[in-house]
Motif scaffolding. Structure first.
Motif, short mmCIF file in Angstrom:
data_model
loop_
_atom_site.label_atom_id
_atom_site.label_comp_id
_atom_site.label_asym_id
_atom_site.label_seq_id
_atom_site.Cartn_x
_atom_site.Cartn_y
_atom_site.Cartn_z
N ALA A 32 0.83 -1.21 0.00
CA ALA A 32 0.00 0.00 0.00
C ALA A 32 0.86 1.26 0.00
CB ALA A 32 -0.93 0.00 1.21
N ILE A 33 2.06 1.18 0.60
CA ILE A 33 2.89 2.38 0.72
C ILE A 33 4.25 2.23 0.06
CG2 ILE A 33 1.74 3.19 2.81
CD1 ILE A 33 3.98 1.97 4.46
N LEU A 34 4.52 1.07 -0.56
CA LEU A 34 5.82 0.85 -1.19
C LEU A 34 5.82 1.33 -2.64
CD1 LEU A 34 6.79 -2.70 0.14
CD2 LEU A 34 7.69 -0.47 0.88
N ASP A 35 6.99 1.68 -3.10
CA ASP A 35 7.22 2.08 -4.49
C ASP A 35 8.06 0.98 -5.12
OD1 ASP A 35 7.42 3.55 -6.84
OD2 ASP A 35 9.14 4.71 -6.15
N LYS A 132 -5.89 1.68 -3.57
CA LYS A 132 -5.15 2.91 -3.35
C LYS A 132 -4.28 3.26 -4.55
CE LYS A 132 -1.78 4.96 -0.19
NZ LYS A 132 -0.70 5.16 -1.19
N HIS A 133 -3.80 2.24 -5.27
CA HIS A 133 -2.97 2.46 -6.45
C HIS A 133 -3.79 2.50 -7.74
CE1 HIS A 133 0.74 2.05 -4.17
NE2 HIS A 133 0.27 0.92 -3.65
N ILE A 134 -4.83 1.68 -7.82
CA ILE A 134 -5.61 1.59 -9.05
C ILE A 134 -6.56 2.78 -9.20
CG2 ILE A 134 -7.21 0.16 -10.39
CD1 ILE A 134 -6.13 -2.28 -8.88
N TYR A 135 -7.25 3.10 -8.11
CA TYR A 135 -8.17 4.25 -8.10
C TYR A 135 -7.81 5.14 -6.90
CZ TYR A 135 -10.99 1.92 -11.64
OH TYR A 135 -11.42 1.34 -12.81
#
Length: 272
Positions: A32-35, A132-135
Motif C-alpha cells: 500500500a505504501i511501497l514504491d 489505493k494504487h488503481i483508483y
C-alpha cells in the motif's frame, strides 16, 4: 428490494460496455505504501482502466473476508480494516475513504438469494491496499462479498457465474488473493528466491488460464505436491476462481503482472 425496485436500479445503471474483471495478487500489505514494480503495475493498470471505463461501483472478493455462509456488505460508508499486526505505524495511517454501494449490494442479494446483508465488515487489506494504487482518488463506490470458506471450489466458480450480469451494469469486479500463498514457508527464503514448487504451480496455473481450462484450476489438488505446497489453505486461491467464473468464452485474458517471491505468486490478470 422487490422486483420492481430491482428493475429500476438495473435500468438506471444499464451499460452498453461490459466491465472487465481483475485478479490481483496483492501480497504484502506494505505494498500500500511501497514504491516497487508491483505497485507501478497497479498504477499503470488503473491509468488504462480510467481512460476507458467509468465504473458505477467496484465489487471486491477478498481472501481476507472468510465466513460461514455468503455475505454482502451494504454499508454506505465502509470502514477501513487494518487486519494485520506488526507493521509500521505509517501503514495504519493509510486511508481509503471510498463510499459503499448499498444499491448494488442489494442487486447482488437478488442474484444470490442465499447472500445475507452485512454492516459490520468494511474494506480489508485485500481491497484498500490495491485500490489505493488503481483508483487513488477513492471516487468509486466499493463493497465486498464474503467467501463461504466451508464450500468446495466448484461452488465458488458457479456462484461467480451468477454475477455476470453485474458487468453489464457498470460493476468492476476484483478478486484479490494470490495463486500461490504459503505464508509459513515465506520466511524460509529471506532473499525472495522462489521455491521450485512456487514456479511450477504458478507456471501451470498460467497455462491453464491461457487455455481457459478452468476445470483443472477448480481441481487443482490433482497437481500433487506442488499444489499442496502452493495452496496449504485455499483462502488466497478462491478469489481467482470468482474471476474465472465471470469470464465469457471469447474474452481475452491478459497478464498485467508476473512475479514469484519465495512462496508467493504475485501474478495478476485482466479479463476483457
Amino acid at each position: 428490494m422487490n422486483l420492481t425496485h430491482l428493475k429500476s436500479v438495473a435500468e438506471a445503471y444499464n451499460r452498453t460496455e461490459k466491465m472487465p474483471v481483475l485478479f490481483i495478487g496483492h501480497g504484502n500489505p506494505m505494498n500500500a505504501i511501497l514504491d516497487n514494480p508491483f505497485t507501478h503495475s497497479l498504477q499503470n493498470l488503473g491509468k488504462s482502466l480510467r481512460e476507458k471505463y467509468k465504473p458505477n461501483a467496484i465489487l471486491v472478493v477478498s481472501a481476507h473476508w472468510l465466513s460461514r455462509g455468503t455475505f454482502v456488505n451494504i454499508s454506505p460508508k465502509p470502514k477501513i480494516i487494518y487486519d494485520f499486526g506488526g507493521f509500521p505505524e505509517e501503514l495504519f495511517q493509510v486511508k481509503y475513504p471510498a463510499s459503499g454501494s448499498p444499491e448494488f449490494a442489494r442487486v447482488v442479494e437478488e442474484l444470490l438469494p442465499e447472500a445475507k446483508e452485512d454492516t459490520d465488515w468494511g474494506l480489508d487489506h485485500g481491497a484498500w491496499t490495491i485500490l489505493k494504487h488503481i483508483y487513488p482518488d477513492a471516487d468509486i463506490p466499493v463493497f465486498e462479498l464474503s467467501i463461504d470458506y466451508y464450500r468446495p471450489m466448484e461452488y465458488h466458480f458457479n456462484l461467480a457465474e451468477r454475477l455476470k450480469s453485474l458487468r453489464d451494469k457498470g460493476v468492476l469486479i476484483i478478486g484479490s488473493g494470490n495463486i500461490v500463498h504459503n505464508l509459513r514457508m515465506f520466511f524460509g527464503r529471506k532473499d525472495g528466491t522462489p521455491y521450485d514448487w512456487t514456479i511450477e504451480f504458478d507456471d501451470w496455473s498460467k497455462e491453464m488460464i491461457i487455455n481457459k481450462d478452468f476445470r483443472s484450476l477448480i481441481n487443482y489438488e490433482k497437481q500433487g505436491k506442488a499444489a499442496a505446497m502452493a495452496i496449504p489453505t485455499p483462502d488466497h486461491y478462491i478469489p481467482m476462481l470468482y474471476t474465472l467464473g465471470l469470464t465469457e468464452p471469447d474474452e481475452e485474458i491478459k497478464f498485467t503482472y508476473e512475479e514469484n517471491i519465495g512462496s508467493i505468486s504475485m501474478r495478476c490478470f485482466q479479463i476483457g
